[in-house]
Write an enzyme that holds these catalytic residues in place. Structure first.
Site, PDB file in Angstrom:
ATOM      1  N   SER A   1      -1.634  -0.158  10.058  1.00  0.00           N
ATOM      2  CA  SER A   1      -0.699   0.254   9.011  1.00  0.00           C
ATOM      3  C   SER A   1      -1.140   1.571   8.406  1.00  0.00           C
ATOM      4  O   SER A   1      -2.347   1.869   8.343  1.00  0.00           O
ATOM      5  CB  SER A   1      -0.708  -0.834   7.941  1.00  0.00           C
ATOM      6  OG  SER A   1      -0.108  -0.362   6.766  1.00  0.00           O
TER       7      SER A   1
ATOM      8  N   TYR B   1      -5.009  -7.020   1.762  1.00  0.00           N
ATOM      9  CA  TYR B   1      -4.214  -6.839   2.985  1.00  0.00           C
ATOM     10  C   TYR B   1      -4.621  -5.547   3.696  1.00  0.00           C
ATOM     11  O   TYR B   1      -4.935  -5.540   4.892  1.00  0.00           O
ATOM     12  CB  TYR B   1      -2.712  -6.808   2.656  1.00  0.00           C
ATOM     13  CG  TYR B   1      -1.882  -6.263   3.784  1.00  0.00           C
ATOM     14  CD1 TYR B   1      -1.660  -7.010   4.933  1.00  0.00           C
ATOM     15  CD2 TYR B   1      -1.356  -4.959   3.732  1.00  0.00           C
ATOM     16  CE1 TYR B   1      -0.921  -6.485   5.995  1.00  0.00           C
ATOM     17  CE2 TYR B   1      -0.621  -4.439   4.778  1.00  0.00           C
ATOM     18  CZ  TYR B   1      -0.401  -5.205   5.913  1.00  0.00           C
ATOM     19  OH  TYR B   1       0.311  -4.686   6.956  1.00  0.00           O
TER      20      TYR B   1
ATOM     21  N   LYS C   1      -6.671  -4.639   7.497  1.00  0.00           N
ATOM     22  CA  LYS C   1      -6.261  -3.716   8.575  1.00  0.00           C
ATOM     23  C   LYS C   1      -7.395  -2.722   8.865  1.00  0.00           C
ATOM     24  O   LYS C   1      -7.697  -2.424  10.023  1.00  0.00           O
ATOM     25  CB  LYS C   1      -4.984  -2.967   8.191  1.00  0.00           C
ATOM     26  CG  LYS C   1      -3.757  -3.845   8.060  1.00  0.00           C
ATOM     27  CD  LYS C   1      -3.334  -4.434   9.389  1.00  0.00           C
ATOM     28  CE  LYS C   1      -2.179  -5.390   9.256  1.00  0.00           C
ATOM     29  NZ  LYS C   1      -1.886  -6.168  10.460  1.00  0.00           N
TER      30      LYS C   1
HETATM   31  P1  NAD Z   1       6.139 -11.021  10.042  1.00  0.00           P
HETATM   32  O1  NAD Z   1       5.510 -11.863   8.977  1.00  0.00           O
HETATM   33  O2  NAD Z   1       7.620 -11.010  10.141  1.00  0.00           O
HETATM   34  O3  NAD Z   1       5.542 -11.427  11.472  1.00  0.00           O
HETATM   35  C1  NAD Z   1       4.242 -11.921  11.638  1.00  0.00           C
HETATM   36  C2  NAD Z   1       4.342 -13.163  12.506  1.00  0.00           C
HETATM   37  O4  NAD Z   1       3.023 -13.686  12.727  1.00  0.00           O
HETATM   38  C3  NAD Z   1       5.162 -14.299  11.843  1.00  0.00           C
HETATM   39  O5  NAD Z   1       6.101 -14.792  12.781  1.00  0.00           O
HETATM   40  C4  NAD Z   1       4.101 -15.339  11.490  1.00  0.00           C
HETATM   41  O6  NAD Z   1       4.640 -16.649  11.513  1.00  0.00           O
HETATM   42  C5  NAD Z   1       3.048 -15.108  12.553  1.00  0.00           C
HETATM   43  N1  NAD Z   1       1.696 -15.509  12.174  1.00  0.00           N
HETATM   44  C6  NAD Z   1       1.028 -15.243  11.031  1.00  0.00           C
HETATM   45  N2  NAD Z   1      -0.215 -15.746  11.079  1.00  0.00           N
HETATM   46  C7  NAD Z   1      -0.347 -16.364  12.287  1.00  0.00           C
HETATM   47  C8  NAD Z   1      -1.401 -17.067  12.924  1.00  0.00           C
HETATM   48  N3  NAD Z   1      -2.574 -17.256  12.322  1.00  0.00           N
HETATM   49  N4  NAD Z   1      -1.180 -17.563  14.163  1.00  0.00           N
HETATM   50  C9  NAD Z   1       0.008 -17.381  14.785  1.00  0.00           C
HETATM   51  N5  NAD Z   1       1.041 -16.726  14.232  1.00  0.00           N
HETATM   52  C10 NAD Z   1       0.859 -16.215  12.997  1.00  0.00           C
HETATM   53  O7  NAD Z   1       5.580  -9.534   9.849  1.00  0.00           O
HETATM   54  P2  NAD Z   1       6.051  -8.160  10.534  1.00  0.00           P
HETATM   55  O8  NAD Z   1       6.700  -7.323   9.500  1.00  0.00           O
HETATM   56  O9  NAD Z   1       6.737  -8.436  11.809  1.00  0.00           O
HETATM   57  O10 NAD Z   1       4.622  -7.513  10.815  1.00  0.00           O
HETATM   58  C11 NAD Z   1       3.948  -7.681  12.050  1.00  0.00           C
HETATM   59  C12 NAD Z   1       2.587  -7.019  11.958  1.00  0.00           C
HETATM   60  O11 NAD Z   1       2.749  -5.646  11.583  1.00  0.00           O
HETATM   61  C13 NAD Z   1       1.672  -7.642  10.901  1.00  0.00           C
HETATM   62  O12 NAD Z   1       0.361  -7.659  11.400  1.00  0.00           O
HETATM   63  C14 NAD Z   1       1.796  -6.667   9.736  1.00  0.00           C
HETATM   64  O13 NAD Z   1       0.656  -6.686   8.926  1.00  0.00           O
HETATM   65  C15 NAD Z   1       1.952  -5.341  10.455  1.00  0.00           C
HETATM   66  N6  NAD Z   1       2.620  -4.324   9.624  1.00  0.00           N
HETATM   67  C16 NAD Z   1       3.842  -4.592   9.071  1.00  0.00           C
HETATM   68  C17 NAD Z   1       4.451  -3.638   8.268  1.00  0.00           C
HETATM   69  C18 NAD Z   1       5.780  -3.919   7.610  1.00  0.00           C
HETATM   70  O14 NAD Z   1       6.134  -3.215   6.666  1.00  0.00           O
HETATM   71  N7  NAD Z   1       6.561  -4.889   8.077  1.00  0.00           N
HETATM   72  C19 NAD Z   1       3.831  -2.406   8.032  1.00  0.00           C
HETATM   73  C20 NAD Z   1       2.589  -2.165   8.636  1.00  0.00           C
HETATM   74  C21 NAD Z   1       1.992  -3.126   9.435  1.00  0.00           C
HETATM   75  N1  UFG Z   2      10.092   0.092  -4.343  1.00  0.00           N
HETATM   76  C1  UFG Z   2      10.906  -0.009  -5.464  1.00  0.00           C
HETATM   77  N2  UFG Z   2      11.436  -1.220  -5.743  1.00  0.00           N
HETATM   78  C2  UFG Z   2      11.223  -2.335  -4.984  1.00  0.00           C
HETATM   79  C3  UFG Z   2      10.399  -2.219  -3.842  1.00  0.00           C
HETATM   80  C4  UFG Z   2       9.833  -0.994  -3.567  1.00  0.00           C
HETATM   81  O1  UFG Z   2      11.119   0.976  -6.178  1.00  0.00           O
HETATM   82  O2  UFG Z   2      11.733  -3.413  -5.315  1.00  0.00           O
HETATM   83  C5  UFG Z   2       9.521   1.412  -4.002  1.00  0.00           C
HETATM   84  C6  UFG Z   2       8.007   1.448  -4.007  1.00  0.00           C
HETATM   85  O3  UFG Z   2       7.531   1.740  -5.303  1.00  0.00           O
HETATM   86  C7  UFG Z   2       7.727   2.548  -2.978  1.00  0.00           C
HETATM   87  C8  UFG Z   2       8.873   2.402  -1.977  1.00  0.00           C
HETATM   88  O4  UFG Z   2       9.904   1.695  -2.668  1.00  0.00           O
HETATM   89  O5  UFG Z   2       7.839   3.823  -3.583  1.00  0.00           O
HETATM   90  C9  UFG Z   2       8.486   1.609  -0.727  1.00  0.00           C
HETATM   91  O6  UFG Z   2       7.904   0.360  -1.131  1.00  0.00           O
HETATM   92  P1  UFG Z   2       7.679  -0.832  -0.080  1.00  0.00           P
HETATM   93  O7  UFG Z   2       7.117  -1.976  -0.846  1.00  0.00           O
HETATM   94  O8  UFG Z   2       8.918  -1.066   0.718  1.00  0.00           O
HETATM   95  O9  UFG Z   2       6.624  -0.232   0.934  1.00  0.00           O
HETATM   96  P2  UFG Z   2       5.164   0.347   0.701  1.00  0.00           P
HETATM   97  O10 UFG Z   2       5.190   1.779   1.103  1.00  0.00           O
HETATM   98  O11 UFG Z   2       4.651   0.034  -0.639  1.00  0.00           O
HETATM   99  O12 UFG Z   2       4.312  -0.534   1.734  1.00  0.00           O
HETATM  100  C10 UFG Z   2       4.765  -0.801   3.054  1.00  0.00           C
HETATM  101  C11 UFG Z   2       4.270  -2.177   3.486  1.00  0.00           C
HETATM  102  C12 UFG Z   2       2.772  -2.182   3.614  1.00  0.00           C
HETATM  103  C13 UFG Z   2       2.334  -1.070   4.515  1.00  0.00           C
HETATM  104  C14 UFG Z   2       2.875   0.243   4.020  1.00  0.00           C
HETATM  105  C15 UFG Z   2       2.522   1.367   4.946  1.00  0.00           C
HETATM  106  O13 UFG Z   2       4.654  -3.163   2.539  1.00  0.00           O
HETATM  107  O14 UFG Z   2       2.389  -3.391   4.207  1.00  0.00           O
HETATM  108  O15 UFG Z   2       4.290   0.173   3.921  1.00  0.00           O
HETATM  109  O16 UFG Z   2       2.865   1.036   6.251  1.00  0.00           O
HETATM  110  F1  UFG Z   2       0.987  -1.015   4.517  1.00  0.00           F
END
Ligand code: NAD
Ligand code: UFG
Length: 338
Positions: free
Chosen positions: A124, A149, A153
């Site tokens: 991330s 979190y 990572k």
């Molecule tokens: P998500 O929660 O939709 O998907 C994660 C999946 O992993 C879920 O289906 C959950 O049930 C499964 N899971 C969790 N723990 C498990 C375990 N111990 N064993 C087996 N399955 C398990 O999340 P996502 O948004 O698809 O994110 C996927 C990956 O990308 C995550 O590692 C997350 O940290 C990373 N990531 C997401 C974002 C974002 O904004 N969505 C940003 C940066 C990184």
């Molecule tokens: N925001 C609002 N209102 C809300 C939610 C978010 O104003 O209800 C704003 C936040 O302050 C920020 C922007 O929208 O300025 C984006 O916020 P998000 O929560 O959607 O995303 P972040 O950038 O905070 O974080 C996301 C994921 C993290 C990841 C990061 C970088 O949640 O897991 O992107 O990849 F690490």
């Protein structure tokens, strides 16, 4: 070629499963449904027109995971499984370190025991911490994360780098995602958060369908063009396609590579609200409230390395991200059925 997708039922995993099968890969999905529903797997099969192997298993369960590796011929792993809510990680640090860090260690141990040394990992942009100035480049220092979190990572990146150092036969790709939004064009799969959404786009779509009265905009006094936070939003299908490219690379050579997956363009919260209103035709009520602790003003990528080395770049713009998020939310107002 058979690819194990951990967390394949989740938001990014489900979109990636489809693109992997479109690219001709066979997939094996493992998920424990902690944050997803079985329905997403049905829809992956429906959209791809293909069946695939699925195991309900926790990645920390080494015996269960070993059984999967012994039953299927796994060539490489794309590792999404983990917990991802920043705020929740501050309340439940043990669960986050256990699931994310111990889960990855268990997975790597089982991979090693079974001679599988190729992994693409969901990292991330959060690993860049608070002090680097955007555009963020892979060469910038990491660490200084502000919540458990993000620290998981950062730690997992170090663990995978050490694994490669210990044995250069490993092939590791660390993908640093920026802000994934959007959904599959069909509107059949998308992001289905539990409870109150933490992230901007699912909150906006829930206001738009009338599930929540207004969006709280966290601060309008940042040093940005309109005072609200700027982020690099990336369409989840572009992100999924980035995984296919990274997978091709880990399959073709050993090494340790790090890539930003972003668009390189930053949009403010109010830019996203406006783009969403235009795409959906729905007005999104909002109120400016206090800043959210831990947020930074601006975060966007320099995605040029992924283009140079993987031949990947994001193709979908903010309008398409908003249209696709809205199609998913408006046709699935309650998310996936149980
Ligand atoms: P998500 O929660 O939709 O998907 C994660 C999946 O992993 C879920 O289906 C959950 O049930 C499964 N899971 C969790 N723990 C498990 C375990 N111990 N064993 C087996 N399955 C398990 O999340 P996502 O948004 O698809 O994110 C996927 C990956 O990308 C995550 O590692 C997350 O940290 C990373 N990531 C997401 C974002 C974002 O904004 N969505 C940003 C940066 C990184
Ligand atoms: N925001 C609002 N209102 C809300 C939610 C978010 O104003 O209800 C704003 C936040 O302050 C920020 C922007 O929208 O300025 C984006 O916020 P998000 O929560 O959607 O995303 P972040 O950038 O905070 O974080 C996301 C994921 C993290 C990841 C990061 C970088 O949640 O897991 O992107 O990849 F690490």
């Amino acid at each position: 070629m058979s690819i194990l997708v951990t967390g394949g039922a989740g938001y990014i995993g489900s979109h990636t499963c489809i693109e992997l099968m479109n690219a001709g890969y066979d997939i094996v999905v493992v998920d424990n449904f902690y944050n997803s529903k079985k329905e997403s797997l049905k829809r992956i099969a429906e959209l791809s027109g293909k069946q695939f192997a699925f195991y309900e298993c926790d990645i920390r369960d080494k015996k269960g995971m070993d059984h999967i590796f012994k039953s299927e011929k796994i060539d490489a792993v794309i590792h999404f499984a983990g917990l991802k809510a920043v705020g929740e990680s501050c309340q439940k640090p043990i669960e986050y370190y256990d699931n994310n860090v111990n889960g990855t260690l268990a997975l790597c141990e089982v991979m090693k025991d079974n001679g599988c040394k190729k992994i693409v990992f969901s990292s991330s942009a959060t690993v860049y911490g608070m002090n680097n100035v955007s555009p963020l480049k892979e060469t910038m220092p990491t660490g200084g994360t502000t919540n458990p979190y993000g620290t998981t990572k950062f730690m997992i990146e170090i663990i995978l780098a050490d694994l490669f150092k210990s044995d250069n036969d490993w092939s590791v790709s660390l993908l640093r995602y920026f802000n994934p939004i959007g959904a599959h064009k069909s509107g059949r799969i998308g992001e289905d958060p539990n409870g109150v959404p933490n992230n901007l786009m699912p909150y906006i779509t829930q206001v738009a369908i009338g599930k929540r009265p207004f969006l709280s905009v966290y601060g309008n006094d940042y040093d940005t063009h309109d005072g609200t936070g700027v982020r690099d939003y990336i369409h989840v299908v572009d992100l999924a396609l980035g995984h296919v490219k990274a997978l091709n690379r880990v399959l073709s050579k050993s090494g340790l590579d790090v890539y930003n997956l972003g668009t390189g363009t930053g949009y403010s919260v109010l830019d996203v609200v406006k783009a969403f209103e235009k795409a959906s035709g729905v007005t999104v009520e909002y109120k400016i409230v206090e800043r959210r602790p831990g947020d930074i003003a601006t975060c966007y990528s320099d995605p040029s390395k992924a283009y140079e080395e993987l031949g990947w770049k994001a193709e979908r713009g903010i309008e398409e991200m908003c249209e696709d998020s809205w199609r998913w939310q408006s046709t699935n107002p309650a998310g996936y059925p149980d």
